[in-house]
Design a protein around this motif. Structure first.
Motif, PDB file in Angstrom:
ATOM      1  N   SER A 430       8.732  -0.444  12.666  1.00  0.00           N
ATOM      2  CA  SER A 430       8.221   0.928  12.710  1.00  0.00           C
ATOM      3  C   SER A 430       9.165   1.851  11.968  1.00  0.00           C
ATOM      4  CB  SER A 430       8.049   1.406  14.159  1.00  0.00           C
ATOM      5  OG  SER A 430       9.294   1.448  14.826  1.00  0.00           O
ATOM      6  N   HIS A 431       8.585   2.913  11.413  1.00  0.00           N
ATOM      7  CA  HIS A 431       9.382   3.887  10.683  1.00  0.00           C
ATOM      8  C   HIS A 431       8.564   5.164  10.511  1.00  0.00           C
ATOM      9  CE1 HIS A 431      12.903   4.884   8.289  1.00  0.00           C
ATOM     10  NE2 HIS A 431      12.105   5.457   7.404  1.00  0.00           N
ATOM     11  N   THR A 432       9.260   6.303  10.534  1.00  0.00           N
ATOM     12  CA  THR A 432       8.631   7.594  10.283  1.00  0.00           C
ATOM     13  C   THR A 432       8.993   8.061   8.879  1.00  0.00           C
ATOM     14  OG1 THR A 432       8.690   8.198  12.620  1.00  0.00           O
ATOM     15  CG2 THR A 432       8.432   9.990  11.034  1.00  0.00           C
ATOM     16  N   THR A 433       7.982   8.395   8.088  1.00  0.00           N
ATOM     17  CA  THR A 433       8.192   8.784   6.693  1.00  0.00           C
ATOM     18  C   THR A 433       7.821  10.251   6.498  1.00  0.00           C
ATOM     19  OG1 THR A 433       5.998   7.918   6.171  1.00  0.00           O
ATOM     20  CG2 THR A 433       7.859   6.468   5.779  1.00  0.00           C
ATOM     21  N   PRO A 434       8.811  11.136   6.368  1.00  0.00           N
ATOM     22  CA  PRO A 434       8.527  12.543   6.075  1.00  0.00           C
ATOM     23  C   PRO A 434       8.450  12.786   4.569  1.00  0.00           C
ATOM     24  CG  PRO A 434      10.847  12.270   6.566  1.00  0.00           C
ATOM     25  CD  PRO A 434      10.228  10.899   6.667  1.00  0.00           C
ATOM     26  N   ALA A 458       7.951  -2.933   4.926  1.00  0.00           N
ATOM     27  CA  ALA A 458       8.117  -4.084   5.816  1.00  0.00           C
ATOM     28  C   ALA A 458       7.837  -5.375   5.060  1.00  0.00           C
ATOM     29  CB  ALA A 458       7.166  -3.961   7.013  1.00  0.00           C
ATOM     30  N   PRO A 459       8.426  -6.495   5.481  1.00  0.00           N
ATOM     31  CA  PRO A 459       8.102  -7.777   4.840  1.00  0.00           C
ATOM     32  C   PRO A 459       6.616  -8.103   5.005  1.00  0.00           C
ATOM     33  CG  PRO A 459      10.035  -7.978   6.262  1.00  0.00           C
ATOM     34  CD  PRO A 459       9.423  -6.654   6.555  1.00  0.00           C
ATOM     35  N   PRO A 479      12.907  -4.654   7.496  1.00  0.00           N
ATOM     36  CA  PRO A 479      12.222  -3.820   6.501  1.00  0.00           C
ATOM     37  C   PRO A 479      13.218  -3.085   5.610  1.00  0.00           C
ATOM     38  CG  PRO A 479      12.160  -2.759   8.643  1.00  0.00           C
ATOM     39  CD  PRO A 479      12.752  -4.123   8.866  1.00  0.00           C
ATOM     40  N   ALA A 480      12.815  -2.800   4.391  1.00  0.00           N
ATOM     41  CA  ALA A 480      13.607  -1.965   3.490  1.00  0.00           C
ATOM     42  C   ALA A 480      13.221  -0.506   3.711  1.00  0.00           C
ATOM     43  CB  ALA A 480      13.345  -2.362   2.041  1.00  0.00           C
ATOM     44  N   THR A 481      14.203   0.370   3.693  1.00  0.00           N
ATOM     45  CA  THR A 481      13.953   1.809   3.807  1.00  0.00           C
ATOM     46  C   THR A 481      14.527   2.495   2.579  1.00  0.00           C
ATOM     47  OG1 THR A 481      15.993   2.131   5.076  1.00  0.00           O
ATOM     48  CG2 THR A 481      13.966   1.773   6.324  1.00  0.00           C
ATOM     49  N   SER A 482      13.928   3.597   2.182  1.00  0.00           N
ATOM     50  CA  SER A 482      14.322   4.240   0.934  1.00  0.00           C
ATOM     51  C   SER A 482      14.257   5.759   1.055  1.00  0.00           C
ATOM     52  CB  SER A 482      13.420   3.764  -0.213  1.00  0.00           C
ATOM     53  OG  SER A 482      12.053   3.906   0.131  1.00  0.00           O
ATOM     54  N   THR A 483      15.042   6.424   0.228  1.00  0.00           N
ATOM     55  CA  THR A 483      15.044   7.882   0.120  1.00  0.00           C
ATOM     56  C   THR A 483      14.690   8.249  -1.319  1.00  0.00           C
ATOM     57  OG1 THR A 483      16.760   8.073   1.813  1.00  0.00           O
ATOM     58  CG2 THR A 483      16.398   9.984   0.391  1.00  0.00           C
ATOM     59  N   HIS A 484      13.620   9.038  -1.489  1.00  0.00           N
ATOM     60  CA  HIS A 484      13.106   9.403  -2.804  1.00  0.00           C
ATOM     61  C   HIS A 484      13.304  10.895  -3.045  1.00  0.00           C
ATOM     62  CE1 HIS A 484      10.350   5.723  -2.952  1.00  0.00           C
ATOM     63  NE2 HIS A 484      10.752   5.763  -1.692  1.00  0.00           N
ATOM     64  N   VAL A 506      15.818   6.986  -6.405  1.00  0.00           N
ATOM     65  CA  VAL A 506      15.450   6.298  -5.168  1.00  0.00           C
ATOM     66  C   VAL A 506      16.635   5.453  -4.720  1.00  0.00           C
ATOM     67  CG1 VAL A 506      13.812   4.771  -4.020  1.00  0.00           C
ATOM     68  CG2 VAL A 506      13.063   6.132  -5.992  1.00  0.00           C
ATOM     69  N   LYS A 507      17.071   5.651  -3.486  1.00  0.00           N
ATOM     70  CA  LYS A 507      18.101   4.816  -2.887  1.00  0.00           C
ATOM     71  C   LYS A 507      17.462   3.991  -1.774  1.00  0.00           C
ATOM     72  CE  LYS A 507      22.171   7.683  -3.827  1.00  0.00           C
ATOM     73  NZ  LYS A 507      23.367   8.348  -3.233  1.00  0.00           N
ATOM     74  N   THR A 508      17.690   2.669  -1.830  1.00  0.00           N
ATOM     75  CA  THR A 508      17.065   1.761  -0.869  1.00  0.00           C
ATOM     76  C   THR A 508      18.120   0.959  -0.131  1.00  0.00           C
ATOM     77  OG1 THR A 508      15.112   1.547  -2.284  1.00  0.00           O
ATOM     78  CG2 THR A 508      15.413  -0.132  -0.605  1.00  0.00           C
ATOM     79  N   SER A 509      17.900   0.795   1.158  1.00  0.00           N
ATOM     80  CA  SER A 509      18.743  -0.060   1.993  1.00  0.00           C
ATOM     81  C   SER A 509      17.947  -1.282   2.424  1.00  0.00           C
ATOM     82  CB  SER A 509      19.238   0.697   3.229  1.00  0.00           C
ATOM     83  OG  SER A 509      20.020   1.809   2.856  1.00  0.00           O
ATOM     84  N   ASP A 510      18.638  -2.410   2.580  1.00  0.00           N
ATOM     85  CA  ASP A 510      18.005  -3.670   2.991  1.00  0.00           C
ATOM     86  C   ASP A 510      16.890  -4.088   2.036  1.00  0.00           C
ATOM     87  OD1 ASP A 510      19.575  -4.201   5.273  1.00  0.00           O
ATOM     88  OD2 ASP A 510      18.409  -2.748   6.435  1.00  0.00           O
ATOM     89  N   GLU A 511      17.119  -3.914   0.748  1.00  0.00           N
ATOM     90  CA  GLU A 511      16.129  -4.318  -0.258  1.00  0.00           C
ATOM     91  C   GLU A 511      15.730  -5.776  -0.035  1.00  0.00           C
ATOM     92  OE1 GLU A 511      13.733  -3.588  -3.523  1.00  0.00           O
ATOM     93  OE2 GLU A 511      15.389  -2.204  -3.207  1.00  0.00           O
ATOM     94  N   LEU A 512      14.421  -6.048  -0.083  1.00  0.00           N
ATOM     95  CA  LEU A 512      13.919  -7.403   0.056  1.00  0.00           C
ATOM     96  C   LEU A 512      14.046  -8.121  -1.279  1.00  0.00           C
ATOM     97  CD1 LEU A 512      10.785  -6.482   2.151  1.00  0.00           C
ATOM     98  CD2 LEU A 512      12.684  -7.875   2.953  1.00  0.00           C
TER      99      LEU A 512
END
Length: 684
Positions: A430-434, A458-459, A479-484, A506-512
């Protein structure tokens, strides 16, 4: 100098109306996001969406020349590592998702024969579509209008390319209808790449009461025994780009290829139906959509039990049947606020898929490429329930907008083949995307904007199926999360010229990332942080004497911002070119009966694996040309076209298979080829 020209421009071109990003009809010029509208080309066979999207900056759509694996689509680098199908980019047709709840989609389900336009949204505003929305591609099809008409299209060309399409459309009272059926055949450019694709499509548009519209859409796709050419090593590509990889383990036939020995192929049977209801109440609007369908796939891969680690034993034949369904309901309300207009949309989206999945050995005795002993039997379920809220305040020169979506993806596995261990279990992501955006109208012809968002990826089921070189279901993937962030300019230099430009990061963490890929099976892992920085520019203009021009340019620095394993910080993301460009010079005769164009396409080199140590696919530049003729006689309309692709007969790699463990990365694109097409339509 440029700024002076922008500020001095006085004429306003007709607005291009879109709904992507805001979910309400808006001129794309007034949306604080990178969004382009593409239309099908009269000089194309309308088989692959890559035909229409070459001119969209920030988007890379590669035809693998492999109809068993679909197109390779990426938006600002998202989705580039997909082994097959489309991930990282959200697909939608007529408001109904063409991507599953896990984020995996198939662009082959798009019906391009009846396409009216394709909207491509990139950057922060894509996040409002939830999981795997690194970009959004929405296809909108025609609605039946006017007196009944029928049309027949035929296309033929190089490498055994053939397509026949028959359609009918019209409107009677409050009911509009569109019907379409087509067959596409190809012998394939590469060895073992023949395919046959049958598509059918139907759309009913009803207006039962004032302010309401109901669309009912049904489509079907069938591909029987579509050959899978597989990738090849660099040595094989240099020897013969069209050849397959020799199977060195085949002692009986030492020159037989892997694809031939295992008869690698895929059969697809996809059916779907959906409906959308839209009701307007003055400025407010209620919109409800629902859909359901079934997808059956049998795929023969290039390995058998003998080539697998003991823990896996899932066989080289994938056989699954998927039932899927979903719904979306939203309400848009318009109200005055502080001297401006406030538009608010609230809704929720639900999706569900249920797979009955089996795996078999692809050999019996000494015969390979046949369904053998059962090695896998499980039921996989994926669902999502996403509430979302969007709001936009528009007053004078300013427009402020924002959105919020909470994505929750549930995955469960019921393993019924227990002799190799129990892979049953469940996952929940789960994730909230603003999303936030601001647009300022410097003049009626010049808008500047900025936007930012958080993303969530998410995978997919296919990324979870295997772990390492021989393990089972991968419950450890995160899951990978990112900031755009993005800033841009939209300008109308005069009534005939429009420029869009954007800078983004775009910065991404936990890139798949790919952990291991071999024989058609790919496993994934989380690979740390990545950084994408780039610029996009698009230009459209009309010139004198019937000439027009358009261009699109993308530069993208996509790198690992954190090393892992043998991958150093600063290594480039595989499958992502550093730059790509498109340019077209077109001419249309004043009566519209004749048109012609010269197209240029260029791309920089592409790495095929994370460490960047293996041979990258070299960059290339191509020229294409086409000519089209139109005639009308009474109720008849006729069209003919001739197209020549790769005019200079370049030899180049069209796409890569990211991370293949055997270094069979490369998929050759066709050299010079021709297409001829003709159509006749009659309106009663």
């Amino acid at each position: 100098m440029l700024l002076t020209a922008l500020l001095a421009a006085a004429a306003v071109e007709a607005p291009v109306v879109i709904i992507s990003g805001t979910r309400t009809e808006r001129a794309s010029f007034d949306v604080p996001a990178s969004i382009d509208v593409a239309k099908p080309d009269d000089s194309q066979p309308r088989v692959n969406v890559s035909e229409a999207l070459a001119a969209v900056p920030g988007l890379v759509v590669q035809n693998r020349q492999n109809y068993a694996q679909d197109l390779q689509i990426s938006s600002r680098g998202f989705g580039a590592r997909s082994a097959f199908g489309v991930r990282g980019v959200h697909l939608v047709t007529d408001g109904i998702p063409a991507s599953m709840p896990d984020g995996q989609g198939q662009a082959a389900t798009f019906n391009l024969d009846m396409a009216e336009r394709i909207e491509v949204l990139r950057g922060p505003y894509s996040a409002i579509y939830g999981n795997h929305a690194g970009g959004v591609i929405q296809l909108f099809t025609k609605e039946g209008e006017g007196a009944p008409s029928v049309e027949l299209n035929v296309v033929g060309g190089s490498y055994g390319t053939r397509k026949t399409d028959l359609n009918a459309q019209g409107k009677q009272g409050n009911i509009g209808y569109v019907l379409d059926a087509s067959r596409f055949d190809t012998d394939g450019y590469r060895a073992h790449s023949a395919a046959t694709r049958d598509q059918a499509y139907a759309k009913l548009t009803l207006t039962p009461i004032d302010g309401a519209k109901l669309n009912i859409v049904a489509n079907a796709l069938r591909q029987d025994d579509t050959q899978d050419a597989l990738g090849v090593t660099w040595a094989t590509y240099q020897r013969d780009p069209r050849a397959g990889e020799i199977d060195s383990s085949d002692t009986q036939s030492p020159k037989r290829t892997l694809a031939d020995r295992y008869n690698t192929r895929k059969s697809i049977d996809h059916k779907q139906i959906g409906a959308t209801w839209e009701q307007r109440f003055d400025d407010d609007r209620l919109r409800i959509s629902a859909y359901g369908g079934n997808r059956e796939v049998i795929q023969y891969q290039s390995f058998s039990k003998a080539f697998q680690a003991p823990a896996s034993h899932s066989g080289g034949v994938v056989d699954f049947a998927r039932d899927f369904s979903g719904a979306d309901i939203n309400w848009s309300h318009v109200a005055p606020l502080a001297g401006g207009k406030l538009t608010t949309t609230a809704g929720f989206e639900y999706g569900r898929s249920n797979d009955t999945r089996r795996g078999y050995e692809n050999f019996i005795g000494a015969d390979f490429g046949v369904k053998g002993t059962l090695r896998r039997d499980e039921e996989d379920k994926v669902s999502n329930l996403d509430p979302y809220l969007q709001t936009e305040w528009d007053a004078g020169a300013w427009q402020l907008s924002g959105g919020l979506r909470h994505s929750r993806v549930k995955i469960s596995v019921d393993d019924r083949f227990l002799s190799n261990g129990n892979d049953s279990g469940s996952l929940s992501y789960s994730h909230t995307t603003p999303v936030l955006g601001v647009l300022y109208r410097v003049t009626p012809q010049l808008n500047v904007y900025a936007s930012a968002a958080r993303g969530f990826e998410a995978p997919t089921l296919n990324e979870l199926f295997y772990s390492g070189t021989g393990g089972g279901f991968n419950f450890r993937l995160q899951p990978a999360t990112s900031t755009h962030v993005e800033t841009g300019v939209k300008a109308k230099l005069d009534e005939d010229t429009r420029i869009n430009a954007a800078l983004f990061q775009v910065k991404t963490s936990d890139e798949l990332v790919v952990d291991n890929a071999s024989g058609g099976r790919t496993s994934y892992r989380n690979g740390g942080k990545t950084l994408r920085q780039g610029a996009e520019l698009s230009l459209e203009t009309s010139l004198r004497h019937g000439f027009s021009a358009r261009a699109a340019l993308t530069t993208l620095r996509a790198v690992y911002d954190q090393g892992y394993g043998n991958v150093l910080k600063g290594s480039r993301l595989p499958g992502v070119p550093n730059a790509n460009a498109y340019a077209e010079l077109a001419w249309r005769e004043s009566t519209g009966r004749w048109s012609a164009a010269l197209e240029g396409v260029a791309s920089s080199k592409v790495y095929a694996e994370d460490s960047n140590t293996d041979q990258p696919a070299p960059g290339y530049g191509l020229l294409n040309a086409h000519i089209t003729a139109h005639q009308q006689w009474g109720g008849w309309r006729f069209k003919q076209f001739a197209r020549l692709n790769n005019l200079l007969d370049k030899n180049y790699v069209g796409s890569v298979i990211v991370g293949d463990a055997n270094k069979r990365y490369y998929e050759a694109a066709p050299r010079r080829g021709w297409l001829l097409g003709a159509s006749g339509a009659y309106q009663f």
